[in-house]
Write a protein that holds these residues in place. Structure first.
Motif, short mmCIF file in Angstrom:
data_model
loop_
_atom_site.label_atom_id
_atom_site.label_comp_id
_atom_site.label_asym_id
_atom_site.label_seq_id
_atom_site.Cartn_x
_atom_site.Cartn_y
_atom_site.Cartn_z
N PRO A 119 -13.95 -83.29 69.05
CA PRO A 119 -13.34 -82.21 68.69
C PRO A 119 -13.00 -81.43 67.37
O PRO A 119 -12.96 -80.47 66.96
CB PRO A 119 -11.70 -82.22 69.27
CG PRO A 119 -11.84 -83.87 69.18
CD PRO A 119 -13.17 -84.57 69.35
N ALA A 120 -13.25 -82.55 66.52
CA ALA A 120 -13.42 -81.73 64.80
C ALA A 120 -14.39 -80.95 64.65
O ALA A 120 -14.65 -80.44 63.60
CB ALA A 120 -13.12 -83.19 64.02
N ALA A 121 -15.67 -81.01 65.54
CA ALA A 121 -16.66 -79.94 65.40
C ALA A 121 -16.25 -78.83 66.05
O ALA A 121 -16.28 -78.62 67.30
CB ALA A 121 -18.10 -80.62 65.98
N GLY A 122 -15.74 -77.87 65.46
CA GLY A 122 -15.22 -76.63 65.99
C GLY A 122 -15.92 -75.25 66.01
O GLY A 122 -17.02 -75.48 65.81
N SER A 123 -15.30 -74.06 66.35
CA SER A 123 -15.86 -73.17 66.46
C SER A 123 -14.85 -71.88 66.12
O SER A 123 -13.67 -72.05 66.01
CB SER A 123 -16.21 -72.84 67.92
OG SER A 123 -15.30 -73.30 68.86
N LEU A 124 -15.54 -70.93 65.56
CA LEU A 124 -14.74 -69.80 65.02
C LEU A 124 -14.95 -68.45 66.16
O LEU A 124 -15.98 -68.28 66.53
CB LEU A 124 -15.41 -69.21 63.76
CG LEU A 124 -15.30 -70.59 62.57
CD1 LEU A 124 -16.27 -70.22 61.27
CD2 LEU A 124 -13.93 -70.62 62.32
N PHE A 130 -10.19 -76.39 68.04
CA PHE A 130 -10.97 -77.97 68.00
C PHE A 130 -10.53 -78.39 69.24
O PHE A 130 -9.26 -78.57 69.51
CB PHE A 130 -10.24 -78.49 66.66
CG PHE A 130 -10.49 -77.71 65.58
CD1 PHE A 130 -11.73 -78.18 64.82
CD2 PHE A 130 -9.81 -76.86 65.07
CE1 PHE A 130 -12.24 -77.62 63.55
CE2 PHE A 130 -10.12 -76.34 63.70
CZ PHE A 130 -11.28 -76.75 63.00
N GLY A 131 -11.50 -79.03 69.78
CA GLY A 131 -10.93 -79.35 71.33
C GLY A 131 -10.40 -78.11 72.28
O GLY A 131 -11.03 -77.41 72.46
N SER A 132 -9.44 -78.67 72.76
CA SER A 132 -8.68 -77.38 73.62
C SER A 132 -7.55 -76.75 73.06
O SER A 132 -6.85 -75.87 73.59
CB SER A 132 -8.15 -78.28 74.99
OG SER A 132 -7.15 -79.14 74.59
N GLU A 133 -7.58 -76.87 71.58
CA GLU A 133 -6.42 -76.36 70.95
C GLU A 133 -7.03 -75.05 70.15
O GLU A 133 -8.15 -75.21 69.44
CB GLU A 133 -5.73 -77.17 70.10
CG GLU A 133 -4.84 -78.22 70.83
CD GLU A 133 -4.25 -79.21 69.96
OE1 GLU A 133 -2.97 -79.06 69.90
OE2 GLU A 133 -4.99 -79.91 69.33
N TYR A 134 -6.42 -74.11 69.82
CA TYR A 134 -6.53 -73.18 68.97
C TYR A 134 -5.67 -72.59 67.94
O TYR A 134 -4.62 -72.90 67.96
CB TYR A 134 -6.79 -71.64 69.58
CG TYR A 134 -7.67 -71.67 70.89
CD1 TYR A 134 -8.85 -70.84 70.58
CD2 TYR A 134 -7.44 -72.18 72.09
CE1 TYR A 134 -10.00 -70.87 71.62
CE2 TYR A 134 -8.13 -72.20 73.20
CZ TYR A 134 -9.62 -71.47 72.87
OH TYR A 134 -10.63 -71.38 74.00
N ALA A 181 -2.40 -72.96 58.92
CA ALA A 181 -0.89 -73.06 58.54
C ALA A 181 -0.28 -74.61 59.08
O ALA A 181 0.71 -74.95 58.60
CB ALA A 181 -0.16 -71.83 58.90
N THR A 182 -0.82 -74.99 60.39
CA THR A 182 -0.36 -75.93 61.02
C THR A 182 -1.37 -77.05 60.95
O THR A 182 -2.56 -76.81 61.09
CB THR A 182 0.03 -75.96 62.50
OG1 THR A 182 -1.08 -75.18 62.94
CG2 THR A 182 1.30 -74.62 62.45
N LYS A 183 -1.08 -78.42 61.10
CA LYS A 183 -2.11 -79.38 61.28
C LYS A 183 -2.76 -79.60 62.50
O LYS A 183 -2.17 -79.30 63.42
CB LYS A 183 -1.44 -80.73 60.80
CG LYS A 183 -0.85 -80.98 59.53
CD LYS A 183 -0.25 -82.35 59.07
CE LYS A 183 0.18 -82.52 57.82
NZ LYS A 183 0.63 -83.91 57.35
N VAL A 184 -3.98 -79.74 62.37
CA VAL A 184 -4.97 -79.74 63.43
C VAL A 184 -4.86 -81.21 64.10
O VAL A 184 -4.95 -82.26 63.07
CB VAL A 184 -6.49 -79.38 63.19
CG1 VAL A 184 -7.26 -79.81 64.40
CG2 VAL A 184 -6.61 -78.05 62.74
N SER A 185 -4.53 -81.36 65.39
CA SER A 185 -4.43 -82.93 65.81
C SER A 185 -5.69 -83.71 65.83
O SER A 185 -5.76 -84.87 65.90
CB SER A 185 -3.91 -82.83 67.08
OG SER A 185 -4.77 -82.23 68.18
#
Length: 242
Positions: free
Chosen positions: A53-58, A94-98, A122-126
């Motif tokens: 999941p740490a390999a994310g998309s924009l 990242f994963g299922s979270e935006y 602004a918030t931490k990514v899990s």
């Protein structure tokens, strides 16, 4: 004989440079339909967002896809600088979270070709960040892997698809890797270049930026090395989406 050889060398240089260009890999109005992408199951494994999941998309505000990014600590990710400059990025997945992007930065040498961008949240990514390792001492032709979203589809390259070529003296921040069986594609920009260890863990070496073409053929792929990046110590220039 010396004069003839000199002329031939000159002609080859002129012909090569006139046919050579580099192509950046953001997805700004250029990605073809998914069925037309060159990356197939022969050389890539198509994976779900929850896989690494740490390999994310924009993405833009309207939800359209831009390119890839890589989480390197719980609130920061690296990407290709041109994804930020050209993409008008608003959030990352990242994963299922935006996650809404808080701040965007370009490397201080971006205008001189250092194609690296930094985004903060602004918030931490899990998701667990991908660990960075040094590329120093890596043998030439070492197999490498990519995890990115070429053609807007997340995939990891299979073993022996890409191989490490080297770092050129005149471009010490760029990792050149050879597309022996396939190549990176639009949407891969900002994605991860690294390798898979014997324990199946993925380690980050660089951020994918572009490929180069001669006479219509892709002959090299390039990533910005990250083992010499100091996120807290380097100078980053604020970038504001248009």
């Amino acid at each position: 004989m010396r004069n003839i050889r000199s002329v031939l060398l000159f002609l080859l240089i002129v012909i090569t440079t006139s046919c050579q260009f580099s192509e950046k890999l953001d997805d700004k109005d250029r990605t073809p339909p998914q069925s037309d992408g060159p990356q197939t199951e022969e050389h890539f494994m198509f994976i779900e967002h929850d896989n690494v999941p740490a390999a994310g998309s924009l993405y833009r505000e309207d939800g359209s896809f831009i390119g890839s990014c890589v989480l390197v600590d719980p609130q920061r990710a690296l990407t290709a600088g041109h994804c930020l400059e050209q993409g008008n990025a608003q959030y990352a997945r990242f994963g299922s979270e935006y996650f809404l992007i808080d701040e965007q930065f370009l490397h201080k040498d971006y205008l001189f070709g250092d194609d690296l961008g930094l985004i903060t949240f602004a918030t931490k990514v899990s998701a667990t960040p991908i660990p960075i390792v040094s590329i120093d001492g890596m043998p030439q032709m070492t197999p490498l892997n990519t995890i990115a979203h070429g053609n807007a589809e997340k995939k990891i390259s299979l073993d022996d698809t890409f191989h490490f070529y080297g770092i050129l003296r005149n471009k010490p921040n760029e990792i050149v890797f050879l597309p022996l069986k396939s190549h990176v594609w639009f949407g891969d920009s900002g994605g991860a270049l690294g390798y898979i260890d014997v324990d199946s863990s993925f380690y980050l070496l660089g951020i994918i930026t572009h490929f180069s073409v001669i006479d219509g053929q892709i002959y090299e792929c390039v990533a910005r090395r990250v083992d010499n990046v100091n996120i807290d110590g380097d100078i980053w220039l604020p970038w504001f989406p248009k």
